[in-house]
Enzyme design. Structure first.
Site, PDB file in Angstrom:
ATOM      1  N   HIS A  58      -3.214   6.160  -2.880  1.00 23.09           N
ATOM      2  CA  HIS A  58      -4.288   6.121  -3.887  1.00 23.09           C
ATOM      3  C   HIS A  58      -4.673   7.570  -4.168  1.00 23.09           C
ATOM      4  O   HIS A  58      -5.441   8.166  -3.418  1.00 23.09           O
ATOM      5  CB  HIS A  58      -5.499   5.361  -3.342  1.00 23.09           C
ATOM      6  CG  HIS A  58      -5.218   3.927  -2.993  1.00 23.09           C
ATOM      7  ND1 HIS A  58      -5.447   2.880  -3.869  1.00 23.09           N
ATOM      8  CD2 HIS A  58      -4.734   3.356  -1.859  1.00 23.09           C
ATOM      9  CE1 HIS A  58      -5.108   1.729  -3.289  1.00 23.09           C
ATOM     10  NE2 HIS A  58      -4.683   1.994  -2.064  1.00 23.09           N
ATOM     11  N   ASN A  90      -6.082   0.980  -8.613  1.00 23.64           N
ATOM     12  CA  ASN A  90      -7.548   0.857  -8.586  1.00 23.64           C
ATOM     13  C   ASN A  90      -8.244   2.187  -8.886  1.00 23.64           C
ATOM     14  O   ASN A  90      -9.106   2.642  -8.147  1.00 23.64           O
ATOM     15  CB  ASN A  90      -8.022   0.289  -7.238  1.00 23.64           C
ATOM     16  CG  ASN A  90      -7.538   1.095  -6.048  1.00 23.64           C
ATOM     17  OD1 ASN A  90      -6.581   1.844  -6.134  1.00 23.64           O
ATOM     18  ND2 ASN A  90      -8.223   0.954  -4.927  1.00 23.64           N
ATOM     19  N   GLU A 141      -0.948  -2.679  -6.111  1.00 22.00           N
ATOM     20  CA  GLU A 141      -1.122  -3.776  -5.220  1.00 22.00           C
ATOM     21  C   GLU A 141      -2.012  -4.794  -5.919  1.00 22.00           C
ATOM     22  O   GLU A 141      -3.054  -4.446  -6.472  1.00 22.00           O
ATOM     23  CB  GLU A 141      -1.713  -3.315  -3.877  1.00 22.00           C
ATOM     24  CG  GLU A 141      -3.051  -2.589  -3.972  1.00 22.00           C
ATOM     25  CD  GLU A 141      -3.607  -2.178  -2.609  1.00 22.00           C
ATOM     26  OE1 GLU A 141      -3.950  -3.058  -1.794  1.00 22.00           O
ATOM     27  OE2 GLU A 141      -3.670  -0.953  -2.353  1.00 22.00           O
ATOM     28  N   HIS A 175      -1.948  -7.194  -1.669  1.00 23.85           N
ATOM     29  CA  HIS A 175      -2.970  -6.969  -0.638  1.00 23.85           C
ATOM     30  C   HIS A 175      -3.387  -8.352  -0.159  1.00 23.85           C
ATOM     31  O   HIS A 175      -4.100  -9.070  -0.851  1.00 23.85           O
ATOM     32  CB  HIS A 175      -4.165  -6.199  -1.226  1.00 23.85           C
ATOM     33  CG  HIS A 175      -5.270  -5.979  -0.236  1.00 23.85           C
ATOM     34  ND1 HIS A 175      -5.742  -4.719   0.079  1.00 23.85           N
ATOM     35  CD2 HIS A 175      -5.999  -6.842   0.511  1.00 23.85           C
ATOM     36  CE1 HIS A 175      -6.715  -4.832   0.971  1.00 23.85           C
ATOM     37  NE2 HIS A 175      -6.887  -6.120   1.256  1.00 23.85           N
ATOM     38  N   ASP A 294      -0.888   3.828   2.622  1.00 22.48           N
ATOM     39  CA  ASP A 294      -2.163   3.391   2.049  1.00 22.48           C
ATOM     40  C   ASP A 294      -3.155   4.557   2.084  1.00 22.48           C
ATOM     41  O   ASP A 294      -4.327   4.370   2.402  1.00 22.48           O
ATOM     42  CB  ASP A 294      -2.707   2.153   2.768  1.00 22.48           C
ATOM     43  CG  ASP A 294      -3.841   1.485   1.998  1.00 22.48           C
ATOM     44  OD1 ASP A 294      -4.068   1.834   0.819  1.00 22.48           O
ATOM     45  OD2 ASP A 294      -4.522   0.622   2.594  1.00 22.48           O
ATOM     46  N   HIS A 298     -11.592   9.159   0.903  1.00 23.60           N
ATOM     47  CA  HIS A 298     -12.992   9.165   0.472  1.00 23.60           C
ATOM     48  C   HIS A 298     -13.615  10.398   1.125  1.00 23.60           C
ATOM     49  O   HIS A 298     -13.172  10.808   2.205  1.00 23.60           O
ATOM     50  CB  HIS A 298     -13.728   7.916   0.943  1.00 23.60           C
ATOM     51  CG  HIS A 298     -13.157   6.622   0.439  1.00 23.60           C
ATOM     52  ND1 HIS A 298     -13.355   6.167  -0.851  1.00 23.60           N
ATOM     53  CD2 HIS A 298     -12.378   5.695   1.045  1.00 23.60           C
ATOM     54  CE1 HIS A 298     -12.730   5.001  -1.006  1.00 23.60           C
ATOM     55  NE2 HIS A 298     -12.125   4.693   0.118  1.00 23.60           N
TER      56      HIS A 298
HETATM   57  N1  LIG Z   1      -7.191   0.209   2.109  1.00 20.98           N
HETATM   58  C1  LIG Z   1      -8.441   0.466   1.814  1.00 20.98           C
HETATM   59  O1  LIG Z   1      -9.309   0.222   2.643  1.00 20.98           O
HETATM   60  N2  LIG Z   1      -8.821   1.000   0.640  1.00 20.98           N
HETATM   61  C2  LIG Z   1      -7.993   1.251  -0.499  1.00 20.98           C
HETATM   62  C3  LIG Z   1      -7.702  -0.004  -1.263  1.00 20.98           C
HETATM   63  C4  LIG Z   1      -6.737  -0.923  -0.567  1.00 20.98           C
HETATM   64  O2  LIG Z   1      -5.586  -0.567  -0.329  1.00 20.98           O
HETATM   65  O3  LIG Z   1      -7.096  -2.059  -0.263  1.00 20.98           O
HETATM   66  C5  LIG Z   1      -8.701   2.260  -1.418  1.00 20.98           C
HETATM   67  O4  LIG Z   1      -8.253   2.431  -2.556  1.00 20.98           O
HETATM   68  O5  LIG Z   1      -9.687   2.872  -0.974  1.00 20.98           O
HETATM   69 ZN   LIG Z   2      -4.933  -2.858  -0.142  1.00 20.76          ZN
HETATM   70 ZN   LIG Z   3      -4.061   0.412  -0.943  1.00 17.39          ZN
END
Ligand SMILES: NC(=O)N[C@@H](CC(=O)O)C(=O)O
Ligand SMILES: [Zn+2]
Ligand SMILES: [Zn+2]
EC number: 3.5.2.3
Length: 469
Positions: A58, A90, A141, A175, A294, A298
């Site tokens: 991401h 996302n 996903e 997911h 993944d 943040h």
């Molecule tokens: N894995 C996570 O906890 N977060 C992911 C989204 C996801 O892969 O579900 C995100 O985009 O922050």
């Molecule tokens: Zn996910």
């Molecule tokens: Zn993810």
């Protein structure tokens, strides 16, 4: 470039000759380059691996560039030996229609140091025909429960998306968590472990089963993202699906939440140590198809909140291969298995015929490491914008050199690296001319032009907005 005496994942010592973007030859005693412009790398005692293809990141752009950008995310990838990433939908706007896809592709092409693929997402508003006309990597996903971005959908919309994707031979990545199997009682608690108690292990297996049923109905290729439980993995494999495991589900468990606190919140959550060790067994024995990070950055400020308010997700793109190479160095997994999980199998699952292997004719996506150089992982040394890591204090074997289609994108000890360029305030484009990263679906990857055909039984129209599924 000639790389001499490198130890390949299968243990053979070979010379590897690169010409332009490809591997020209793999052999013994290959002739030294004649031109002084060509570079010679003495790889004696070092391991050469195909670059990791991380099928699940991401990178947050557009929309959340305070968390990560294509520049910082891909820099972190390059420094971790990842030469190709697949970005998830996302973002803001979510990658669910043609305009959003094009915007993301432009951002990635301009800034990415590594090759990339862009996934298309599914919500009530998605525009399947527009996505399928584009060089989309896979569908997904697809969220069967809410996660970051609140893109959770119901099983009916999921089935319609799988049907559409199957007709076009697109892989669907899922997911898999079923929110009806979450444990509401856990909401009474406010410690970090409550997240793991809430999003139960059985919720994963239930969603994988539901997805499998839909996949069977439409004879689709479903790939289960971030499987975190032995049962989730076993159900996926029993139903002919492929699956991935993240570094945090391999190397961390609920025991670590005492240290990680809310920084250890992610979806699916960390599991009990007993389950983690069974997941690791399945990674080592070949049951699990691939490792994908993944990578979900943040900021510290965002994560430093109550367990119910902190966002879900942890970074991982820079530390995945180093952690696996540390395990290989300690004989806990073979180098061949590491190659399969991070490169060869990923290329097979997602049909990238020129990536994932060190052979003549393949893309020169390569990582050179010194297996004796194990280092402590420290967030401050990493290149992601988020500057922290859930693996703080663990050991890793980091790359010395990373090449993407023959181009040096990271060199730990040398000046010739895009990371040095970035640190000197230059963009990768300024240093290298054209952007390094290329959308892997848009460069001769689709052998059958019909595979990207746009006609889907007349159900989906042109590139318009009136064909929502
Ligand atoms: N894995 C996570 O906890 N977060 C992911 C989204 C996801 O892969 O579900 C995100 O985009 O922050
Ligand atoms: Zn996910
Ligand atoms: Zn993810």
């Amino acid at each position: 470039m000639l790389i001499r005496n490198a130890t390949l994942p299968d243990g053979r010592e070979r010379d590897v000759l690169l010409e332009g973007e490809t591997i020209a030859a793999v052999g013994e005693d290959l002739p030294m380059p004649e031109s002084a412009d060509e570079r010679f790398v003495d790889a004696s005692g070092k391991r050469l691996l195909p670059g990791m293809i991380d099928a699940h990141v991401h990178f947050r752009e557009p929309g959340f560039s305070h968390k990560e950008t294509w520049e910082t995310g891909s820099r972190s990838a390059a420094a971790g030996g990842v030469t190709c990433v697949v970005d998830q939908p996302n973002t803001d706007p979510p990658t669910i229609d043609g305009a959003a896809f094009d915007e993301k592709e432009k951002l990635a092409s301009e800034a990415s140091l590594v090759d990339f693929g862009i996934n298309g997402g599914v919500t009530e508003q998605w525009v399947p025909s527009a996505l399928l006309q584009r060089p989309m990597f896979a569908l997904g996903e697809v969220f069967l429960a809410d996660s970051t971005g609140d893109m959770g959908i119901d099983v009916e919309l999921f089935a319609s998306a799988v049907k559409t994707a199957a007709r076009q031979d697109a892989v669907v990545t899922v997911h898999a968590e079923d929110a009806t199997e979450f444990e509401p009682g856990a909401k009474e608690r406010d410690d970090a472990d409550a997240w793991s108690a809430y999003r139960t292990a059985r919720a994963e297996a239930a969603a994988v089963r539901a997805a499998a049923e839909v996949g069977d109905r439409f004879d689709a290729h479903l790939h289960v993202a971030h499987t975190s439980t032995p049962e989730g993995i076993d159900v996926a494999k029993d139903h002919g699906m492929t699956c991935e495991v993240t570094p945090h589900h391999m190397f961390l468990s609920r025991r670590d939440l005492g240290d990680l606190d809310t920084f250890g919140r992610m979806n699916p959550p960390l599991r009990r140590e007993r389950l983690r060790s069974k997941v690791w067994e399945r990674v080592v024995d070949g049951t699990v198809d691939i490792v994908a990070t993944d990578h979900a950055p943040h900021t510290r400020e965002e994560k430093d909140a109550s367990i119910w308010d902190a966002p879900s997700g942890v970074p991982g793109v820079e530390t995945a291969l180093p952690l696996l190479l540390e395990a290989a160095r300690n004989d806990e997994i073979s180098y061949e298995r590491v190659r399969d999980l991070t490169a060869a199998n990923v290329a097979d699952v997602f049909d990238l015929p020129t990536k994932g292997r060190i052979e003549a004719g393949m893309d020169a996506d390569l990582v050179l490491v010194d297996p004796s150089d194990s280092r402590e992982i420290r967030g401050e040394d990493l290149h992601s914008k988020c500057e922290w890591t859930p693996f703080e204090g663990k050991q890793g074997v980091f790359p010395e050199l990373t090449l993407v289609r023959g181009e040096v994108v990271y060199e730990r000890f040398g000046p010739d690296s895009a990371i040095e360029a970035a640190e000197a305030g230059e963009t990768a484009n300024e240093r290298f001319g054209d952007a390094v990263g290329v959308n892997v679906r848009s460069i001769e990857r689709s052998p059958d032009p019909d595979a990207t055909a746009t006609d889907t039984d007349g159900e989906d129209g042109d590139d318009g907005g009136d064909d929502r599924a």
